[in-house]
Every structure is written in structure tokens, then in C-alpha cells.
Design an enzyme around this catalytic site. Structure first.
Site, mmCIF file in Angstrom:
data_model
loop_
_atom_site.group_PDB
_atom_site.id
_atom_site.type_symbol
_atom_site.label_atom_id
_atom_site.label_comp_id
_atom_site.label_asym_id
_atom_site.label_seq_id
_atom_site.Cartn_x
_atom_site.Cartn_y
_atom_site.Cartn_z
ATOM 1 N N ARG A 18 0.850 -1.196 0.000
ATOM 2 C CA ARG A 18 0.000 0.000 0.000
ATOM 3 C C ARG A 18 0.885 1.246 0.000
ATOM 4 O O ARG A 18 1.806 1.356 0.812
ATOM 5 C CB ARG A 18 -0.871 -0.014 1.261
ATOM 6 C CG ARG A 18 -1.547 1.308 1.622
ATOM 7 C CD ARG A 18 -2.685 1.633 0.694
ATOM 8 N NE ARG A 18 -3.492 2.749 1.195
ATOM 9 C CZ ARG A 18 -4.293 3.475 0.454
ATOM 10 N NH1 ARG A 18 -4.410 3.215 -0.840
ATOM 11 N NH2 ARG A 18 -4.993 4.466 0.981
ATOM 12 N N GLY A 19 0.630 2.174 -0.916
ATOM 13 C CA GLY A 19 1.284 3.480 -0.853
ATOM 14 C C GLY A 19 2.274 3.743 -1.968
ATOM 15 O O GLY A 19 3.016 2.869 -2.400
ATOM 16 N N ARG A 23 6.097 2.105 -2.875
ATOM 17 C CA ARG A 23 6.220 1.554 -4.227
ATOM 18 C C ARG A 23 7.519 2.019 -4.876
ATOM 19 O O ARG A 23 8.220 1.243 -5.526
ATOM 20 C CB ARG A 23 5.020 1.981 -5.080
ATOM 21 C CG ARG A 23 5.132 1.574 -6.560
ATOM 22 C CD ARG A 23 4.078 2.261 -7.406
ATOM 23 N NE ARG A 23 2.738 1.798 -7.101
ATOM 24 C CZ ARG A 23 2.163 0.760 -7.684
ATOM 25 N NH1 ARG A 23 2.832 0.074 -8.600
ATOM 26 N NH2 ARG A 23 0.940 0.416 -7.363
ATOM 27 N N GLY A 51 -11.759 2.417 -7.821
ATOM 28 C CA GLY A 51 -13.010 1.981 -7.203
ATOM 29 C C GLY A 51 -12.787 1.211 -5.916
ATOM 30 O O GLY A 51 -11.672 1.034 -5.442
ATOM 31 N N GLU A 85 -7.489 -7.945 -0.650
ATOM 32 C CA GLU A 85 -6.372 -8.646 -1.279
ATOM 33 C C GLU A 85 -5.730 -9.628 -0.301
ATOM 34 O O GLU A 85 -5.443 -10.792 -0.641
ATOM 35 C CB GLU A 85 -5.354 -7.591 -1.738
ATOM 36 C CG GLU A 85 -4.407 -8.054 -2.825
ATOM 37 C CD GLU A 85 -3.638 -6.850 -3.347
ATOM 38 O OE1 GLU A 85 -4.055 -6.292 -4.376
ATOM 39 O OE2 GLU A 85 -2.637 -6.465 -2.696
#
Length: 1165
Positions: A18-19, A23, A51, A85
Site C-alpha cells: 500500500r502506498g 512503491r 473503485g 487482497e
């Protein structure tokens, strides 16, 4: 099936994070490092995260990855996308499809698990949005908890590059645990895997389970082992597949390399572990793996030393471990203590799978020409379902034209392909020298022969048949089925090829089986021929010339069998001294002579020959153990066999003109079998029988009138059979047959008496005396009095005295005589009554008195009698008390695996149906049954009244079951009824009549059952369903829903609730007047509850709800009195009969219930 994965693996690693910041830094560096090391890694793009719903593409990527790495950063949980996920990743892990690692990037693992800090705040927001008890939040919390507890890495302020190197190393190691390549075309493997996985029982962690895959070479053991490894290895901490153990260990000379590989793979070591010697490796495996749950497969094991060095006795590993061993030798599995339930015998492919596998190898998709079906069928017939042969032959014929196929088929039918032969020959090479000799004998000569005969031949050729054949079966080289020796065609071809490779010159080969080769050798002048065995059996009668000295030059010849062969030389021939077995049936020359020197001939078989015996011919054959002169019709006198003291088996059966038996046969101490069957002219027989080892005596149609005396106890004599003999009596010394188990005497018209000493045969189990019309009595029991014997004939189970002049059965009155008697047959005898004591014979279960025309009375029958046949006993008084309902109910106890043992059959002349029977007006009846009721049904009893007015042969009837719209079967047969009325009562278990009913597989709560009785001899019929006590709730359900008339049901042990009960005279009931009034009221209440009684004819459905006399509203006093009697209950107590629930049976639905009397009689004979 190159991989076992349930999904095609597109990616090695899936990265979940996440983020944007992470990344561009940590994730970017990790992604690059993985790719540089050849690890194909999935990393999503921002475009995929649009979404609130996780995209189908991401879900697909997770499923198609082998490893997932979840990087938990500070804001990971703030994204519902990331949480979904993570949940999907953990779901795949639980299914065994995914390896998962966690990286705790600048957060503590406990923050993720609990959750705390930022993770707690994030989850509170999700709870507010989706609801605290929503399914989404629950799944996400569980995913965080589970993932937070996984092994992984924690980075706070450390060196990121160092951590990345560790991750890459760990990932690379796990990726090396790749699935194995199984086969180019894994045809037919899925059915094998389903059975094998059931045997492996992965759900249990109670102990270490070892499973064996056993079968011949090329059968597909390794292929199956690889497939099962791929399917389950991810469910173990560590796993190891040790391939080619036999080859790698060099027959146990180099086991260290295998030990090292086993330790490295199961301990997940990053570098090679050096093992100095086998003993050190053994200790390392035992000590280092005792706490590891591992999957270990040892492929192609052929020696005990391999097992000892790698798994010991299987106890070195932690509970839950699985050890799978593939081998050609089943004895190795026995050594490990693997029982037969955990040995999977890998068999040849069936016809459709064999054709599919061959086609995949033989026919490329682009081939534009066709091959004739008969050519393909020829190859398939040659391969006999062996996968290796199908693959080799298919590849060899691939792309070839029809004329090439025809040429190739001529070649492969006589000479095996090298690729096939090399694999099959491995099993042969591992045999001991003498076992190799036995294998070659079978391959060249004895495939399809009777195993007992072959064992005699092999034993007499100085080879050990019992252990030899057992070893060949353990190595999957042969199998014995129904007394015949079987061998795969390709294994036979391999054996023949071994012999053919010995030399191009047939005189230098060890075995000959082709006509031209045999002619070549016997006509040759070459000395010191190397041939050890000749067996010639041409399909058509064939001539051959074997001169007087043609065989003597074959000094190594030990076996000679010539069948369907006529020798044009008619004088005696000499046989070599080393010959052990000589068989020449049919058109044989006179008995062979022997050259000078020690004679070793052990077996002489000249059946069907036209020979005349010269008295002194056998003096030179002192080592003979077996002589067969069966059907030698020219033989008149037996030869003097006193010079053959080692004889064990002597067969003169079918020697129709044999008049005299030589005195010498009674002094052959080694003799075990003497067969005189069919010697119709034999009138002179020795007066005594001294052969101490004789096991049996068989005489059919002989003329000698006196059975020989038996002066000494014969401890091995178990069978005596006299059929159509002229004997008048048996000697008193018959008591010396102390081991006798079976005595069969039939058609001995002169036999008048039996000696009282017959009672002293303590081991006799079967005594059958039939068609002896002059036998007027059985010896009196008192005449056999012996104070040392507590019981006479204490082990006799079967006694048959049919078609004699026997009129009294006094010997059966004393229960100490034949105490274990279970079957008594007295057909066509002159008896007037059965002894009263017969009712106390608890062991008697079968009684036959058919066609006893003078039989007038039968007392109370034995308590556990299940089969009673009194057909055509016209003098027998009516006695319906013989079949009370409690006797039928008792049949529910003692359930056996034998179908006929569970049945009950009574056939009686004359009379009416017993009162307990519920009469049926039509030919069929139907009713509804719930699962609760079906589980309480113990059995179903049928009663039919039969009459054969026309005396036709087809006088049978059938009882056909019906289940949910389907009649299961229908058959007929005849059994010879006279024109008397007969009552037949039969009883079946529900699972054997209607089959096993699975209520989970039907719609609704009920099934419809039915019965149909058909046949020209059926006058009327009825039935009763025997069940356990129902309980009030179940009765109410049955009545309220009108499922079944309670009158059909008989509650065992609770007669007072039965609507149709037995009359008081059947049980000696002394009910008071008050009791009768109470019972009458019960009947009237029952009448009000039930509606109109109906019956079922053909396919109309009307539920039977009672007897017709219960229908009227205005019952007369007489009717009430009749109902009162019907409702009286028995005071006789019944023991509670247990039942077998449906899941305890595994009988096929629709099993044929034959009611033909002939089949029943034949069964018990």
C-alpha cells in the site's frame, strides 16, 4: 499433467502493498532484485486500483502465483482494497495453493495481529462504514491475524538492501521446490490418484503412514508417484522425491548421495550437507527429522539396504508424515510392515485409456493419412495395457504408413522392442539363479498351465517351487488366478528372448519350445547338447521321429514334455540319466528305458497312451515320486512298484480294463494320493492298506467287494470317496482313519451296513451316503459305547443319508452324538417321523426331507433352523405351528456376510398361511417409508401358497422388489412341485432385498417401496415386515400421513402393539376375559384410525390399511370375537434383535433374490 497445480502458474511471486512512497523505494528495489534473479513477479499498476471493488485481474493474478509477499506498512489497513487482497491471499494459502510470507515494514507484527495503533484506527473506520459485525470486517480481521502470525521479516531501521537479499534467497529456495514433470500424456492417472489419496488419508496426523505402489516394470508406478507428489507436497513442511533409488544407489553400493539429498531437501538447507558414510547418514536422518512432518517418496526401491539407510522402519519421522515407496518387489513392503490395505497395486490401463495413450503417441495432429483399425488393435493387443509399451510402440510407429505398420507388427510379435525389454529385464536381473530358472520355465513353457501341476514339475527338477513362485509374484512377474499361472505377454516375450540370446544354434540353448528347433536337435549327432528342457505342444497333431538313442546325447536334459505329438518310431526309447520329468501323452511309445548309471527320473506321465506294462520295467526308476497312467485303456495289470519307494502320487483313473491292483501299492510308505476312479473292471485289490502317508482314496465304479483293512493309524488320510463301487461293507478298522474329514459314498448298491466304529472318527466333518438302496440302517449309538469318548462324531457338521432304505433315526436321539451337526439331509428315505430331540439341536440350520413320502410327523423344529425343505411329503400332517412369527423374527439376529446365511426358507406341504401373515389380494403392494422407519426394519417375511395343477417344468415364482419407480429384477425357474399345495416362507434383510437406500440422495422425506409376486403356481400370498419397536411418535407419523398400514409391521419384542397378531393357540396364551375385552377395544380403536383397505395391482397406488373384515361399521358379535382373537398377544418372550443400519452394508442396489427352490437346494448341497 506436468504439474499438480489447480491453476496455471503465470507468476512466481505476487506483491501486495500500500502506498506510492513504498512503491518507489522498498517495493521498487525488491521487484528489481527478484526479476534480476529470474523470479517472474507480479506488481500491480495504479490503474488497477480504481473503485472500491478489487479487480478480477488482481484476483486472477493471486490465483496464478506460487508465492505471495504481503508488505505490511503503516497505512496498509486503511485500504479496503488491500484488506480484500490479503483475505484472498490467505484463502488461497488455506487451500494449499499458495506460499505466503509477511514483511513488517516499519510496523510491529503485533500491531497487525491485534490490531493496534494505525491498524486499530483503520479497522474502526471500516467498522463504522461496513458495520462491526459485517462479513467483510470479520474476514479482514481474520486475514490480518493469520498473516500477522506468519514467518517473515521485520524491518524498522535496518539495511533495506540486506533484507531484500534475504527475501530473494528465501523465495529462490522455495521456487526450487517445483512440481515434477509427470508425463507427456498422463492418460488415466486421475482415477488412480483418487484411490491413492484416499489410501494416504491426509486428514490424519496420528502417526507416520507408509504406502506402497507395487507393480511390474513399465506399469506407471513412477508416473503415479510424481503426480501424487505434485498434488500434496505443499501440504507438508518439507518434501523430497528420491528418484531412481535402485540406479542411483548402484544396488546399495552408493547410498550416501541419496542420504545427502534427503537431508538437504527435508531440512531446507541452503548448501550441501556432507555425509561421510552410510551409518552417519542413518543417524543424521533419524535425529534431524524426528520433529519434521515430511512427505518422502522413494522411487524404484529394490533392496532392503536402501530402506534401512533412508527410512529405517518408518518411525524416524514426526506424526503426520507420509512415506510412499514404489517397487516391483512386494516383499520389501511387507518388511516395512505395510499391510495390504496400504499397498496400491498399479494395474494395466483399461481398453479406452490404452487406446487414448497409444493414439497420443502414434498419431500427430497434422497427420493426413489414416491407419486401419485392425492394425491399431493388433498393437494394443500386444501391449496389453502396459503404458511403457504403448508409449514406445506408439512413438516407433508415429508417422509411418500402413505397409510399415504391417512389417513392424510381424517383427514385434516375436522380438521385443529394446526400450521395453530393457525395463522389464530389470526385474529378472534381480532374481537369484534358481528363481531365474523357474521364471524361464514359465515364460517358455508354462504360461496358462495349472499351478499345482507346474509346482510338481518344478519341485522334481531340483528347484523350490513354493518360494520360487512366491518371489516371482512379489516381483510382479507372474500372477496366479483361479489356479492358473498368468504372465504379461511382453514379460513372456522378454523371457523367451533371454533364452534365444543364449545362442543362434538351438542345440546350445537351455530351452526349446518350437517344433523345428526340437526336430533339429533330436536329429543331430552332436554330443553334449546344452538343452535342459523341451516342451512341445503344437496346435495340431504332429509327427516326429525320436530314435532309441536320440535323447541320451542330451546329458543335461531334465524336462521333456511332448503333447499332441506322435512318434513314428514305435519301440522303446532311452532317456538320459539326468532326466527328472517325462511326459508324453496320447500317441506315446512304450514306457521309456534308461541308459546305464544312476536314474534320476522323478515324474512319469503317460496318460491317454496305449501301453502295456512289463512287470520289471520300473525296477530301474527308484526315484519316481509321480506316476500318471490316467485313461490308459490297454492296461490290464498294475506294474510292480516295490522298487519305487518314493512314490507320492499314483493315478490309474480311467483305466477301464485294469483288473488287478498290485500288492506293492499298499506298502508304499510315501504314497499320498491313489486314484482308481473309472477302473470299472478292477476286481482284485490288496486286503490291507499300509501306506502310512496316504491322504485320500478315490474309487469310482470298481468291482472289488471288500474295502481293505487298515491295520495302523493313518494320520494324514483326510478324504475317502467311493462312487459306484461293489463294496458290501466297510471294515471295523475304519476307525484308524483318525484324520478323516470327509467320507463320500454314492451308488454303492451292495452296501448294507456301516460299522459302529464309524462313531470313533473324531475329525470327520462331512458324511455323505446317497443312492445306497440296500442300506437299511445307521449303526446303533449304544454299540459304539466307549468310556473314553465323551461324544461320538464330535466334529460332524454335515450328514446326508438320501435315497436309502433308512427308516429310523434312533442314533440322533442322543445329543452327545454329532453335537455340532448343522446340515441334515434325508431326501427320499423311508422315515416316518423325526426324533423329538431334534428340537434341541441348536447347531442345526439346514434340514432336507424332500420326497419322504412316508413321513407323517415333524416335532418341534430346532431353534435356529433357517432352511427347511419338505417338498412332496404328502403324508405329513398339517402343522402350521412349525413357522411361528417369533422364529421369523429371530432370523434378524446373527447377520452374516453370506447372502444365503441371512435368508430363511421353509417349504411345507399342504396347510394354510399362518395367522401372522398379512394377506395381499393382488400380485403387488406399495407403501411409503421414512428414513426413521427404514432404519428400524429388520427384515421382510413372505409367505406363498403354491400349487402345480398342471405339473409343468416352469413351476417357479418370483419375488420382485420395487424402489422409487423401478422394478429391480425378475427371474424364474422350476423346482419340481407335485400337485399338492405347498407353503413357502422366505425372509430377507431389507438391504439385500431392496438394496442400500441413501435418503440423502432423494427428494423429500420418503421413498416408495413395493413387492410383486408372480408365477403360475402362486395361489395366494402375503408378507409381514419385521421391525424394532417403533415408538409412539413414529406410529403417529405413519398413521397421520397414511404412509403404511401398521398391520404390515411386526414389532419384535413388543407384540402387544401389533395390529395383526398370532392366534392364541400358536403360543399357548391364557389371556383373561378382561384382557380379551381390552384387546378388543384396541382393535376397534385401530379400525377407526384406519381407512379403506386397498391392495396394489400392477401400477395402481392404494395404501393397504388393514384387513377387509375391519371395514364395516356394524360389526357382529362373531366379528368382534374374531377380532379379539386376532388381537391376542403372545406371552412368549423375545430377545431384542439388533439391526444393521444401512451404512454398515455395501451391497449393490437391486441384488437378485432368487426364490427358485432348485437354486436354494443346490446352494446347500
Amino acid at each position: 499433467m506436468a504439474s499438480s497445480s489447480k491453476h496455471e502458474r503465470t507468476y512466481d511471486v505476487f506483491l501486495s502493498f500500500r502506498g506510492t512512497n513504498i512503491r518507489k523505494n522498498f517495493i521498487g528495489h525488491l521487484y528489481t532484485a527478484l526479476n534480476q534473479n529470474g523470479v517472474h513477479t507480479f506488481i500491480d499498476s495504479e490503474e488497477l486500483r480504481k473503485g472500491d471493488q478489487i479487480s478480477v485481474a488482481l484476483m486472477k493474478a493471486i490465483k496464478e502465483s506460487r508465492i505471495a509477499i504481503i508488505v505490511f506498512s503503516e497505512d496498509y489497513a486503511s485500504s479496503s482494497w488491500c484488506l480484500e487482497e490479503a483475505a484472498k491471499i490467505m484463502e488461497c494459502k488455506e487451500q494449499g495453493d499458495l506460499i505466503v510470507f509477511s514483511v513488517f515494514y516499519k510496523v510491529e507484527p503485533k500491531e497487525v495481529r491485534t490490531p493496534r495503533e494505525s491498524y486499530n484506527k483503520a479497522m474502526e473506520k471500516h467498522e463504522f462504514k461496513f458495520g462491526k459485525d459485517s462479513e467483510e470486517v470479520k474476514r479482514w480481521k481474520k486475514a490480518l491475524f493469520d498473516a500477522g502470525g506468519l514467518s517473515g521479516w521485520h524491518l524498522n531501521k535496518g539495511d533495506e538492501s540486506k533484507l531484500i537479499r534475504k527475501i530473494v534467497t528465501e523465495v529462490s529456495f522455495h521456487l526450487n521446490r517445483t512440481p515434477l514433470h509427470v508425463a507427456m500424456h498422463p492418460v488415466g492417472i486421475h482415477s488412480h490418484m483418487a484411490k491413492l489419496k484416499s489410501m494416504i488419508n491426509l486428514e490424519s496426523n496420528d502417526n507416520v503412514l507408509m504406502v506402497g505402489l507395487w507393480g511390474q516394470g513399465g506399469i506407471g508406478k513412477t508416473t503415479l508417484a510424481k503426480a501424487i507428489y505434485n498434488d500434496i507436497f505443499n501440504q507438508f513442511e518439507n518434501s523430497c522425491f528420491l528418484a531412481n533409488v535402485r540406479e542411483v544407489s548402484k544396488d546399495c553400493k552408493d547410498l550416501v548421495a541419496l542420504q545427502e539429498k534427503l537431508l538437504v531437501e527435508t531440512l531446507a538447507l541452503r548448501k550441501r550437507l556432507v555425509v561421510s558414510n552410510v551409518d552417519r547418514g542413518t543417524n543424521l536422518i533419524r535425529e534431524r527429522l524426528c520433529q519434521k512432518k515430511v512427505l518422502l517418496i522413494l522411487d524404484d526401491v529394490n533392496d532392503l539396504c536402501q530402506l534401512r539407510a533412508l527410512v529405517g522402519e518408518g518411525k524416524w519421522f514426526h506424526n503426520g508424515s507420509r512415506i510412499i515407496i514404489t517397487t516391483r518387489d512386494s516383499h520389501l513392503l511387507t518388511y516395512l510392515g505395510i499391510d495390504q490395505d496400504h499397498v496400491y497395486k498399479v494395474r494395466e490401463l483399461d481398453g479406452s485409456d490404452a487406446r487414448e495413450l497409444f493414439s497420443k503417441h502414434a498419431f500427430p495432429t497434422h497427420q493426413n493419412f489414416k491407419i486401419r483399425i485392425d492394425l491399431v488393435d493388433s498393437v494394443l493387443n500386444h501391449a496389453k495395457g502396459l503404458p511403457l509399451a504403448l508409449e514406445v510402440l506408439g512413438s516407433f510407429l508415429r508417422g509411418r504408413r500402413e505397409y510399415e505398420w504391417e512389417s513392424a507388427l510381424d517383427d514385434i510379435s516375436t522380438a521385443p522392442k529394446k526400450g521395453i525389454n530393457d525395463v522389464l529385464k530389470i526385474s529378472y536381473d534381480g532374481l537369484e539363479p534358481k528363481v531365474k530358472e523357474i521364471f524361464l520355465h514359465i515364460a517358455c513353457f508354462f504360461k496358462g498351465w495349472d499351478s499345482e501341476y507346474v509346482m510338481k514339475v518344478i519341485d522334481n527338477c531340483d528347484l523350490k517351487a513354493v518360494i520360487g513362485l512366491q518371489l516371482l509374484m512379489e516381483r510382479s512377474l507372474i500372477r496366479i488366478e483361479l489356479g492358473k499361472i498368468h504372465m504379461h505377454d511382453l514379460i513372456q516375450l522378454m523371457g523367451m528372448d533371454i533364452v534365444n540370446q543364449e545362442s543362434d544354434d538351438p542345440r546350445r540353448r537351455s530351452r526349446l519350445w518350437l517344433y523345428n528347433d526340437v526336430v533339429n536337435v533330436v536329429s543331430s549327432e552332436m554330443e553334449n547338447c546344452a538343452v535342459k528342457a523341451i516342451v512341445l505342444d503344437p496346435p495340431e497333431p504332429t509327427e516326429i521321429f525320436v530314435g532309441p538313442d536320440a535323447l541320451t546325447k542330451m546329458r543335461t536334459l531334465r524336462l521333456l514334455i511332448l503333447l499332441n505329438v506322435h512318434n513314428t518310431f514305435q519301440d522303446p526309447i532311452c532317456v538320459p540319466n539326468e532326466l527328472r520329468w517325462f511326459r508324453w501323452n496320447g500317441c506315446a511309445p512304450p514306457i521309456p528305458e534308461s541308459s546305464y548309471g544312476e536314474k534320476k527320473l522323478a515324474g512319469l506321465d503317460m496318460s491317454l497312451s496305449s501301453i502295456t506294462v512289463v512287470p520289471n520295467q520300473f525296477k530301474v526308476f527308484q526315484n519316481l515320486t509321480y506316476i500318471n497312467f490316467n485313461s490308459c485303456k490297454s492296461m490290464v495289470h498294475m506294474p510292480d512298484l516295490s522298487c519305487s519307494p518314493n512314490l507320492k502320487e499314483l493315478n490309474f483313473g480311467g483305466c477301464e480294463n485294469l483288473v488287478e491292483a498290485h500288492e506293492s501299492i499298499t506298502y508304499l510308505d510315501m504314497l499320498e494320493v491313489l486314484n482308481l476312479g473309472g477302473c470299472h473292471e478292477l476286481s482284485v485289490f490288496p486286503k490291507v492298506l499300509n501306506s502310512k502317508n496316504l491322504q485320500g482314496f478315490y474309487s469310482i465304479g470298481t468291482k472289488f467287494e471288500r474295502f481293505p483293512d487298515i491295520p495302523h493309524q493313518l494320520k494324514g488320510f483326510e478324504r475317502l470317496s467311493l462312487i459306484g463301487s461293489a463294496i458290501k461293507e466297510l471294515p471295523t478298522s475304519i476307525e484308524n482313519l483318525i484324520a478323516l474329514k470327509s467320507m463320500f459314498i454314492s451308488g454303492c448298491k451292495n452296501l448294507r451296513h456301516l460299522p459302529s466304529s464309524i462313531y470313533k472318527l473324531q475329525n470327520l466333518e462331512d458324511l455323505v451316503i446317497i443312492d445306497c438302496p440296500n442300506l437299511i440302517g445307521f449303526p446303533k449309538y449304544e454299540d459304539s459305547a466307549d468310556s473314553c469318548m465323551k461324544a461320538r462324531l464330535p466334529n460332524l457338521h454335515r450328514l446326508e443319508l438320501s435315497r436309502s432304505n433308512l427308516s429310523e433315526l434312533e442314533f440322533l436321539e442322543n445329543l452327545s452324538c454329532m453335537p455340532l451337526l448343522s446340515k441334515l439331509t434325508l431326501e427320499e428315505s423311508n422315515i416316518l417321523t423325526l426324533p423329538t430331540s431334534i428340537s434341541k439341536r441348536d447347531s442345526l440350520s439346514v434340514l432336507h426331507v424332500e420326497n419322504c413320502h412316508q413321513l407323517q410327523e415333524i416335532p418341534e423344529l430346532p431353534p435356529f433352523l433357517r432352511h427347511f425343505f419338505a417338498v412332496n411329503c404328502e403324508s405329513l400332517q398339517k402343522n402350521e405351528d412349525l413357522i411361528p412369527i417369533h422364529r421369523i423374527a429371530r432370523a434378524s439376529s446373527g447377520v452374516s456376510d453370506d447372502f444365503f446365511e441371512n435368508q430363511l426358507n421353509f417349504i411345507l406341504p399342504q396347510g394354510e398361511m399362518p395367522q401372522w401373515v398379512f394377506p395381499i389380494e393382488g400380485d403387488s403392494i406399495f407403501f411409503m417409508v421414512s428414513e426413521d422407519l427404514y432404519d428400524k426394519i429388520l427384515g421382510v417375511a413372505f409367505c406363498t401358497v403354491l400349487k402345480n395343477d398342471e405339473n409343468v417344468e416352469q413351476d417357479a415364482y418370483s419375488i420382485d422388489p420395487y424402489v422409487n419407480g423401478e422394478w429391480l429384477y425378475s427371474e424364474e425357474g422350476g423346482y419340481g412341485l407335485s400337485d399338492l399345495d405347498h407353503i413357502a416362507v422366505e425372509y430377507f434383510l431389507p438391504c439385500e432385498f431392496w438394496g442400500e437406500v441413501d435418503f440423502a440422495q432423494i427428494d423429500g422425506r420418503y421413498i416408495q417401496l413395493g413387492v410383486r409376486v408372480e408365477g403360475r403356481v402362486v395361489k395366494k400370498w402375503g408378507l409381514r415386515i419385521i421391525c424394532k419397536q417403533l415408538g409412539d411418535d413414529l406410529k403417529v407419523e405413519l398413521q397421520d400421513n397414511q404412509l403404511i398400514d401398521l398391520a404390515l409391521l411386526y414389532e419384535d419384542g413388543h407384540e402387544s402393539t401389533n395390529v395383526v397378531a398370532e392366534n392364541s393357540h400358536m403360543h399357548g396364551d391364557n389371556s383373561s376375559e378382561a384382557d380379551l375385552q381390552e384387546d378388543l377395544q384396541d382393535c376397534q380403536t385401530s379400525t377407526e384410525e384406519h381407512g379403506q383397505v386397498g391392495s396394489k395391482r400392477k401400477h395402481e397406488f392404494n395404501l393397504p390399511l388393514g384387513n377387509s373384515h375391519m371395514h364395516g361399521d356394524n360389526l357382529s358379535e362373531a366379528d368382534l370375537q374374531e377380532d379379539s382373537q386376532d388381537c391376542q398377544t403372545s406371552t412368549e418372550e423375545h430377545s431384542q434383535v439388533g439391526s444393521k443400519r444401512k451404512h454398515e452394508f455395501n451391497l449393490p442396489l437391486g441384488k437378485r433374490i432368487k426364490t427358485m427352490l432348485t437354486s436354494i437346494l443346490n446352494r446347500w448341497r
